[in-house]
Design a protein around this motif. Structure first.
Motif, mmCIF file in Angstrom:
data_model
loop_
_atom_site.group_PDB
_atom_site.id
_atom_site.type_symbol
_atom_site.label_atom_id
_atom_site.label_comp_id
_atom_site.label_asym_id
_atom_site.label_seq_id
_atom_site.Cartn_x
_atom_site.Cartn_y
_atom_site.Cartn_z
ATOM 1 N N LYS A 1 34.335 37.284 4.609
ATOM 2 C CA LYS A 1 34.415 36.612 3.313
ATOM 3 C C LYS A 1 33.082 36.737 2.593
ATOM 4 N N ALA A 2 33.097 36.464 1.327
ATOM 5 C CA ALA A 2 31.882 36.498 0.516
ATOM 6 C C ALA A 2 31.408 35.082 0.243
ATOM 7 N N ASP A 3 30.127 34.941 0.030
ATOM 8 C CA ASP A 3 29.566 33.623 -0.261
ATOM 9 C C ASP A 3 28.280 33.809 -1.061
ATOM 10 N N GLY A 4 27.916 32.791 -1.808
ATOM 11 C CA GLY A 4 26.660 32.803 -2.540
ATOM 12 C C GLY A 4 26.803 33.334 -3.949
ATOM 13 N N ILE A 5 26.247 32.604 -4.897
ATOM 14 C CA ILE A 5 26.268 32.996 -6.309
ATOM 15 C C ILE A 5 24.851 32.876 -6.857
ATOM 16 N N ALA A 6 24.506 33.773 -7.771
ATOM 17 C CA ALA A 6 23.202 33.705 -8.416
ATOM 18 C C ALA A 6 23.342 33.936 -9.904
ATOM 19 N N GLY B 1 20.306 34.419 -12.832
ATOM 20 C CA GLY B 1 18.866 34.350 -13.070
ATOM 21 C C GLY B 1 18.159 33.992 -11.785
ATOM 22 N N ASN B 2 17.374 32.937 -11.804
ATOM 23 C CA ASN B 2 16.686 32.479 -10.603
ATOM 24 C C ASN B 2 17.332 31.228 -10.009
ATOM 25 N N VAL B 3 18.629 31.051 -10.270
ATOM 26 C CA VAL B 3 19.391 29.936 -9.708
ATOM 27 C C VAL B 3 20.353 30.505 -8.667
ATOM 28 N N TYR B 4 20.329 29.926 -7.471
ATOM 29 C CA TYR B 4 21.113 30.441 -6.354
ATOM 30 C C TYR B 4 21.892 29.294 -5.709
ATOM 31 N N GLY B 5 23.040 29.634 -5.127
ATOM 32 C CA GLY B 5 23.823 28.628 -4.425
ATOM 33 C C GLY B 5 24.602 29.233 -3.281
#
Length: 499
Positions: A422-427, A429-433
């Motif tokens: 599965k995929a995870d993580g979103i960005a 600019g310089n904001v990541y989650g």
């Protein structure tokens, strides 16, 4: 049949968890198979085992000290506070529901069979079991149907070592007062007293120790010094929340009222030139290089708290000049909308912080799994993470959906339970989650992040920054054991256990 020793304290944060870990390490070093056990833990720092079951991180830390894999057998009951009067109740690693404190107080005796079953299963795997109590055994309002302190000691026929914290003051009153409030059969189980967190010359204490032994009729088997170790804390009394000094690279973690899994950030504390501050007001935020929104046991409530005290607006203002990183609940806050149709937290809907075109719906079933994989192409300032391996675990009630193109995930993960990718993580600019707890612990990820933050400021980090966090923790457990061997009467402890 395993030998048993139980560590109880005069109060919360007296040092029970640390001493339990230290004894686990000592017994391991002495050639025994050893395991920790805590029947009931109340904490927001939790962990997911290989089987996808949830347990308190304190017992995970103690299992590491013992050199064994964490198991829910070590912590059959976990209470995760959701508000000031209630908790999510987790039994044998699975959620059975939310209960108000009064309702759980009436219900908990029904969990004795689960406690006994877990302990007896652990006995099949260990020569010695080090049992940790909770809070104080002298809480008169909680003694009825006790399943974690003297009630548990009687159930397991365990001898008890009682620990007092001298650093807060009043340790003699703590220890004598606790003994006086115990019933005679309970007091008879206390085989030794430990004075913990002492600073200074022990000979100054000798007259007090003599009087303590006379009044308490229990020997003092150790005066343990205040130790400067980097070992995971269990609860919200952590002294790290009080740190205010700022280093060359400054990381600010938003201290939510229901902050969970703040152990995710301890790896940064080990890197020279880095400060990790926990902030709960705009005045404390200042101008950090990185802001972390951590996990939360009440994501919607904690986002409202940020909104009301001005921290949400302050974080948004800093998105151009610093990295913002959300994990689990903090990740959910970064989206556009949060919905709670089943009343998991507070019910209703709430507008998110709006960094990502993402909606999150809180669902009845909790996601519990270990994951491993790699960082893909990471955009922005943290591009140095690209291609690195990662490992961690997920534990959340929500499902998040991205509504627009152009927000590719930056992690490729494998679910350790079913092998699904599965995929995870979103960005943006310089904001990541991300949903992954422990994402900074593996493969030097924390060091890479610090290097990138330093580069942005024109700083060059010294060679040797890359660290093996697991190896570092091993050195801390060994230092803990070495100190306890010096200041505890281990011969007496073995005698108490009849070994």
């Amino acid at each position: 049949m395993s030998k048993v020793i139980m560590i109880q304290g005069t109060m919360s944060n007296a040092g029970k968890s640390l001493l339990t870990a230290g004894l686990c390490r000592i017994f391991k070093q002495d050639g025994y198979r050893v395991a920790p056990f805590k029947s009931q833990n109340m904490a927001l720092n939790s962990y997911i085992t290989e089987e996808g079951l949830e347990m308190g991180r304190a017992q995970v830390m103690q299992a590491e000290a013992a050199g064994i894999k964490p198991s829910v057998l070590m912590n059959p009951i976990l209470l995760k506070p959701t508000n000031d009067i209630g908790s999510q109740v987790i039994v044998n690693g699975e959620v059975i529901g939310n209960m108000k404190a009064r309702d759980y107080f009436a219900y908990k005796k029904k969990l004795v069979p689960d406690i006994k079953k877990a302990f007896h299963a652990l006995e099949m795997q260990a020569d010695i079991i080090v049992v940790e109590g909770a809070g104080s055994p002298a809480e008169i309002n909680l003694k009825e149907n006790d399943i974690v302190n003297m009630g548990l000691a009687e159930l397991l026929d365990a001898p008890v070592l009682l620990v007092g914290d001298i650093d807060r003051g009043g340790v003699f009153a703590q220890l004598v007062g606790t003994l006086m409030l115990l019933e005679e059969k309970e007091k008879a189980r206390v085989k030794g007293l430990i004075i913990n967190k002492f600073r200074g010359d022990k000979t100054i204490l000798d007259p007090g120790i003599t009087m303590l032994e006379e009044k308490g009729q229990v020997p003092v088997i150790g005066v343990v010094p205040y130790m400067k170790l980097s070992i995971e804390d269990e609860d919200s009394l952590s002294s790290r929340f009080e740190r205010r000094e700022e280093a060359q690279i400054d990381i600010a973690v938003i201290r939510f009222p229901r902050i969970s899994n703040f152990t995710d950030f301890m790896v940064f504390e080990q890197i020279e030139g880095v400060s990790v501050r926990y902030v709960d007001s705009v005045l404390q935020l200042h101008h950090p290089d990185m802001i972390i929104l951590p996990g939360s046991k009440n994501t919607m409530g904690d986002l409202k708290w940020m909104r009301q005290n001005g921290l949400e607006a302050a974080v948004k203002k800093r998105q151009e000049d610093c990295v913002i990183f959300g994990i689990c609940g903090g990740f959910q806050m970064l989206g556009q909308r949060l919905a709670d149709p089943y009343g998991i937290e507070e019910g209703g809907e709430l507008t998110g912080m709006g960094f990502f075109p993402m909606d999150t719906v809180l669902e009845k079933e909790k996601v519990r799994t270990q994951v491993q994989g790699t960082f893909g192409k990471v955009p922005g300032l943290l591009s140095g993470l690209s291609g690195m391996e990662l490992k961690g675990y997920e534990i959340h009630m929500g499902r998040s959906t991205v509504k627009e193109q152009g927000f590719d995930s930056f992690c490729s993960l494998t679910n350790q339970l079913d092998g699904q990718e599965k995929a995870d993580g979103i960005a943006a600019g310089n904001v990541y989650g991300t949903y992954v707890h422990g994402i900074f612990d593996e493969g030097g990820a924390a060091s890479v992040i610090v290097r990138e933050l330093a580069g942005k400021k024109g700083l060059t980090l010294e060679d040797g920054l890359m660290m093996d966090y697991k190896a570092f923790k091993e050195t801390q457990y060994d230092k803990l054991a070495e100190t306890l061997r010096e200041y505890l009467d281990m011969d007496e402890i073995y005698k108490i256990m009849k070994i």
